[in-house]
Design an enzyme around this catalytic site. Structure first.
Site, PDB file in Angstrom:
ATOM      1  N   ASP A  10       0.869  -1.174   0.000  1.00 10.12           N
ATOM      2  CA  ASP A  10       0.000   0.000   0.000  1.00 10.12           C
ATOM      3  C   ASP A  10       0.901   1.216   0.000  1.00 10.12           C
ATOM      4  OD1 ASP A  10      -1.557   2.178   0.666  1.00 10.12           O
ATOM      5  OD2 ASP A  10      -2.511   1.232   2.402  1.00 10.12           O
ATOM      6  N   TYR A 234       5.861  -1.169  16.852  1.00  9.91           N
ATOM      7  CA  TYR A 234       5.128  -2.192  16.105  1.00  9.91           C
ATOM      8  C   TYR A 234       4.405  -1.564  14.918  1.00  9.91           C
ATOM      9  CZ  TYR A 234       1.328  -5.517  15.165  1.00  9.91           C
ATOM     10  OH  TYR A 234       0.426  -6.344  14.571  1.00  9.91           O
ATOM     11  N   LYS A 237       0.850  -5.793  10.539  1.00  9.01           N
ATOM     12  CA  LYS A 237       1.022  -6.927   9.646  1.00  9.01           C
ATOM     13  C   LYS A 237       0.734  -6.462   8.214  1.00  9.01           C
ATOM     14  CE  LYS A 237      -2.431  -8.698  12.829  1.00  9.01           C
ATOM     15  NZ  LYS A 237      -1.852  -8.304  14.075  1.00  9.01           N
TER      16      LYS A 237
HETATM   17  P1  13P Z   1      -4.607  -0.811   5.167  1.00  6.23           P
HETATM   18  O1  13P Z   1      -3.782  -1.703   6.066  1.00  6.23           O
HETATM   19  O2  13P Z   1      -5.157  -1.555   3.995  1.00  6.23           O
HETATM   20  O3  13P Z   1      -3.859   0.411   4.770  1.00  6.23           O
HETATM   21  O4  13P Z   1      -5.890  -0.359   5.977  1.00  6.23           O
HETATM   22  C1  13P Z   1      -5.717   0.322   7.153  1.00  6.23           C
HETATM   23  C2  13P Z   1      -6.967   0.705   7.850  1.00  6.23           C
HETATM   24  O5  13P Z   1      -6.859   1.126   8.958  1.00  6.23           O
HETATM   25  C3  13P Z   1      -8.276   0.582   7.234  1.00  6.23           C
HETATM   26  O6  13P Z   1      -9.285   0.957   8.142  1.00  6.23           O
HETATM   27 MG    MG Z   2      -3.944   1.821   3.464  1.00  2.00          MG
HETATM   28 MG    MG Z   3      -4.134  -2.428   2.400  1.00  2.00          MG
END
Ligand code: 13P
Ligand code: MG
Ligand code: MG
Length: 371
Positions: A10, A234, A237
């Site tokens: 991302d 942290y 994941k």
């Molecule tokens: P992503 O890990 O896909 O960026 O999403 C984070 C998130 O907090 C969605 O609510």
């Molecule tokens: Mg995201």
């Molecule tokens: Mg994502």
């Protein structure tokens, strides 16, 4: 030898955590096209699942090759720069380090890779699938893989001579920070030991599966990795990516997708901190569901002996999956009615956003022992 590398991250998305922009995707395609023309790649594809871009690369450099990992990093970095210029949300989110040392593992993106001998007699053709999931962790693949590779309830093909000897699972302890702490378990005889570990999807994750009858043949690779702890903090994941080779000596695609009908509850969702069912969706689907519901897409491909890809088949786009989607939506509503407590939200140590933990610590400090 040929290598399938699927590297996913991302690096910015439109209007929240929905999807990357067209300009980002075009830039990624342009980068990989250049690598194709230079001879580094034999073929490629670029897709997105929610806010994650997946780079599928076919090449002859082997697994973990610096040239491929650097290419992926540079491609994602360029997309992140576009996201930043466009003012998108979370630009560069998964690029946790300034520059990786020839391997993206531990630097933010998820990587799944399988290298195989394209001339092996037991693999006259090479069909495979790429599973990309968003708003969840790699543990989301645990149950579907356990089901397909150990249970004839999901994969009747396991009873056939080529698969009857079973599979070797490589499982990693994602919570161990000092190195890769792994265990190998052989099914069918150790399938309960495997289940015992996979019970805990936040700690143990399947990283690889090999065929026992053909030990040189890796059938599954998942981007499962140690949890990212960068500079003592942290970082959560990765939304995972998985390669599964199919047919012949391996389960067929129709068997591989069977457990996804269950739309299991997994860890993820809004702020990576809830328990919600995972919904099978077409490739290139933005996340716009209530509470950023976890999603999974599956693309089927063939690759020839020259490393050239077929077009992709979008497995979960078929309307036969509409019922599973409805089921996931129903299960999601049931869970959302539970709000924030108990089974609905992850235990404190698993919450992906440390702000939750910080808020709790502030409250802890206000407790006192009654006189
Ligand atoms: P992503 O890990 O896909 O960026 O999403 C984070 C998130 O907090 C969605 O609510
Ligand atoms: Mg995201
Ligand atoms: Mg994502």
């Amino acid at each position: 030898m040929l290598t399938i590398s699927a590297i996913k991250a991302d690096v910015g998305s439109i209007g929240g955590h929905t999807r990357p922009s067209e300009a980002m995707l075009q830039s990624a395609r342009d980068h990989l096209q250049k690598a194709l023309e230079s001879g580094l790649l034999t073929d490629y594809d670029v897709t997105f699942t929610g806010d994650d871009i997946c780079l599928l690369m076919i090449h002859r450099q082997g697994s973990g090759a610096a040239a491929i990992h650097n290419l992926a990093w540079d491609t994602l970095k360029a997309a992140a720069d576009i996201a930043k210029a466009q003012g998108l949300y979370g630009a560069g989110q998964d690029l946790l380090k300034d520059a990786p040392s020839g391997n993206v593992r531990g630097a933010g993106p998820g990587a799944a890779e399988i290298t195989f001998d394209e001339t092996a007699a037991e693999r006259p053709a090479e069909p495979f699938m790429i599973f990309t999931a968003d708003k969840c962790g790699p543990g989301a693949f645990n149950f579907p893989l356990w089901a397909v590779f150990t249970s004839p309830l999901y994969c009747a093909g396991l009873m056939m001579p080529k698969m009857r000897p079973g599979f070797t699972f490589t499982v990693i302890d994602m919570e161990y920070p000092h190195g890769d702490r792994i265990i190998r378990l052989n099914t069918p005889e150790e399938h309960l030991d495997l289940a015992l570990l996979l019970r805990d999807e936040n700690r143990f994750g399947i990283q690889a599966i090999h065929a026992r009858k053909y030990p040189h043949q890796q059938v599954v690779s998942v981007s499962t990795d140690r949890l990212h702890t960068i500079a003592g903090e942290y970082k959560g994941k990765d939304d995972p990516v998985m390669i599964i080779r199919t047919q012949g000596i391996f389960p067929a695609p129709e068997e591989v997708v069977m457990p996804w009908v269950n739309v299991p509850y997994v860890a993820g969702d809004a702020r990576g901190s809830h328990t919600m069912p995972i919904m099978p969706v077409p490739i290139n689907t933005p996340v716009t569901g209530p509470y950023a519901q976890p999603i999974v897409a599956a693309a089927a491909y063939s690759v020839n002996k020259e490393g050239k890809l077929s077009e992709r088949v979008d497995v979960f786009a078929n309307p036969v999956w509409d019922l599973a989607r409805q089921k996931a939506q129903q299960k999601a509503e049931w869970m959302r009615q539970q709000g924030f407590f108990g089974a609905a939200m992850l235990p404190m140590q698993e919450l992906e956003y440390s702000a939750f933990r910080n808020a709790l610590e502030a409250l802890e400090a206000r407790f006192s022992l009654r006189e």
